[in-house]
Scaffold this active site. Structure first.
Site, mmCIF file in Angstrom:
data_model
loop_
_atom_site.group_PDB
_atom_site.id
_atom_site.type_symbol
_atom_site.label_atom_id
_atom_site.label_comp_id
_atom_site.label_asym_id
_atom_site.label_seq_id
_atom_site.Cartn_x
_atom_site.Cartn_y
_atom_site.Cartn_z
ATOM 1 N N GLY A 61 0.837 -1.184 0.000
ATOM 2 C CA GLY A 61 0.000 0.000 0.000
ATOM 3 C C GLY A 61 0.874 1.237 0.000
ATOM 4 N N TYR A 62 0.410 2.279 -0.656
ATOM 5 C CA TYR A 62 1.190 3.506 -0.822
ATOM 6 C C TYR A 62 0.469 4.676 -0.191
ATOM 7 C CZ TYR A 62 3.942 0.740 -3.978
ATOM 8 O OH TYR A 62 4.758 -0.237 -4.495
ATOM 9 N N SER A 63 1.230 5.483 0.546
ATOM 10 C CA SER A 63 0.712 6.719 1.132
ATOM 11 C C SER A 63 1.367 7.887 0.412
ATOM 12 C CB SER A 63 1.044 6.819 2.621
ATOM 13 O OG SER A 63 0.264 5.913 3.350
#
Length: 180
Positions: A31-33
């Site tokens: 997952g990417y923030s």
């Protein structure tokens, strides 16, 4: 913890690749923030019972990356910040001609996409690498095929590839495909 530059080239992988040659296959989610810079990323990854936080910057074959192991609790807390920006894949490792090839087979909304990544200890090795015959088009440096872009935009940008790829100038490919 890994803090050195990451040097890698990426290629599309067509159906019929030698999956049977894989020595290891792991399932993972990433997952990417969002982060403050246009070429930076923060990602969290779970693979088996291992959890990681990575900060990266740069585009193309040479990138800066810091990756550290984290606990499952920290992973879960950070995972919530990545809603809508995730990928799920199986990574298979193949040793061939003295290099380690990692093939990612994407799942879910990215199903059908396969990318091979080959890491190198130096830029000269990356330039000298000759891709195996089963590799497809090189996409090193093409933002559409970076995991963070896939996580945020799904397959929309990738689908445009089949129509437009012939007209694109793949500067990274030309630079890294020619030994110096």
């Amino acid at each position: 913890m890994r803090t050195q530059p990451k040097i890698a080239r990426r290629f599309l992988v067509p159906a019929g690749w030698p999956a049977a040659a894989a020595q290891q296959t792991l399932e993972s989610v990433q997952g990417y923030s969002p982060v403050g810079s246009a070429d930076g990323e923060m990602r969290v990854r779970a693979s088996g019972d291992s959890y990681f936080l990575a900060l990266g910057s740069g585009r193309g074959p040479v990138r800066e990356e810091l990756e550290i192991g984290i606990t499952e609790d920290v992973f879960q807390a950070l995972w919530r910040t990545t809603d809508g920006r995730r990928v799920r894949k199986k990574r298979s490792s193949i040793a061939q001609d003295g290099v380690l090839i990692e093939v990612d087979e994407f799942e879910g909304v990215h199903a059908g996409l396969r990318l091979a990544e080959v890491g190198f200890s130096g830029e000269a090795d990356a330039r000298a690498f000759v891709a195996p015959s089963w590799f497809g088009q090189e996409v090193t440096g093409d933002v559409r095929f970076e995991n963070a872009c896939l996580a945020e935009h799904g397959m929309d940008l990738v689908r445009s590839y089949s129509v437009s790829h012939r007209s694109l100038a793949f500067a990274a490919r030309e630079e890294w495909a020619t030994p110096r």
